[in-house]
Design a protein around this motif. Structure first.
Motif, PDB file in Angstrom:
ATOM      1  N   ARG A  59       0.828  -1.213   0.000  1.00  0.00           N
ATOM      2  CA  ARG A  59       0.000   0.000   0.000  1.00  0.00           C
ATOM      3  C   ARG A  59       0.857   1.256   0.000  1.00  0.00           C
ATOM      4  N   HIS A 188     -11.155   6.440  -3.785  1.00  0.00           N
ATOM      5  CA  HIS A 188      -9.906   6.213  -3.067  1.00  0.00           C
ATOM      6  C   HIS A 188      -9.625   7.353  -2.081  1.00  0.00           C
ATOM      7  N   ASP A 193      -6.705   6.716   0.687  1.00  0.00           N
ATOM      8  CA  ASP A 193      -5.740   5.789   0.107  1.00  0.00           C
ATOM      9  C   ASP A 193      -4.842   6.572  -0.850  1.00  0.00           C
TER      10      ASP A 193
END
Length: 261
Positions: A59, A188, A193
């Motif tokens: 990530r 997102h 994110d």
């Protein structure tokens, strides 16, 4: 990326450390998160600990570190964990452009699982896109979106929408692809994110470039760089800077006037 399912029992010391690490990561406290993940692996080097840390590293765009963290799981006997690791390694190799390795790990992951879920179908669609098999990718994306809507009350999955946008940008028109990619970016962003936000912006920059909207292309690249900087995604940051440098060189070529020589 996939994580193992949480165990249905009182949390162990390792599980407590993993939960604390994820909480630190959610607050962008990267050093504390890394330390806690290392503690979890040190006190209980199980597939669950390595998969959680590998997914976290992915990530953040730390691809080489994620690979080295996940690979030892492949030497174990837990077939479910091995399947998850193969799926995650496929995602990483897909990100760095190792198409053949991504396809091999994805195929191994699929063989180790009883049935394909939305994540598996999306991964196979991305592999098809990477080798230019767009007609094969399109039904896979459609099936993944339909399956995802059956599995979850929230069917607006940002990764699915992003891949759909890429297909639209290639097969239909850059304009339609941009609309869908911006939708993915918004999803997102709602989950904070940053890594995926930056990736969406890189993809939008590509489509703006095809439309010869060079100022919008540069704006997307700069915003992608800020996203990757904020999450310390070094590999992706290097890629984005390379794209920006090429954009600047192309701008100089486009603005060059030979009559001034």
């Amino acid at each position: 990326m996939m994580n193992v399912d949480p165990a249905d029992h009182r949390p162990s010391r390792a599980e407590q450390l993993l939960e604390a690490a994820e909480n630190c990561a959610g607050g962008c406290h990267w050093q504390q998160a890394n330390a806690l993940f290392h503690q979890a692996i040190s006190c209980d080097d199980t597939p669950a600990s390595r998969i959680a840390y590998g997914a976290y590293l992915y990530r953040r765009g730390h691809f080489n570190h994620a690979i080295s963290t996940l690979i030892p799981v492949l030497d174990g006997t837990d077939l479910k964990a091995i399947g998850i690791v193969c799926h995650n390694l496929a995602a990483i190799y897909r990100e760095v452009g190792e198409v053949d390795l991504a396809r091999r790990f994805q195929w191994r992951s699929t063989l180790l699982r009883n049935e394909s879920d939305a994540d598996e179908l999306l991964a196979m669609a991305n592999d098809a896109i990477a080798v230019g098999r767009l007609e094969a990718a399109k039904p896979l994306v459609a099936a993944a979106i339909e399956l995802n809507s059956d599995e979850s009350a929230d069917c607006s999955d940002g990764d699915l929408i992003a891949t759909q946008g890429l297909l639209q940008g290639i097969m239909d028109s850059p304009r339609s692809g941009l609309v869908t990619l911006f939708w993915a970016y918004q999803l997102h962003r709602s989950h904070r994110d940053l890594k995926r936000m930056g990736t969406d912006l890189l993809n939008m920059a590509n489509l703006f470039g095809e439309l010869k909207r060079f100022r919008a292309e540069k704006s997307c690249l700069l915003r992608a760089i800020r996203c990757f900087e904020n999450v310390s995604a070094h590999d992706l940051l290097h890629r984005a800077h390379g794209r920006l440098e090429r954009h600047v060189r192309m701008h100089l070529l486009r603005s060059f006037n030979s009559e001034l020589n």
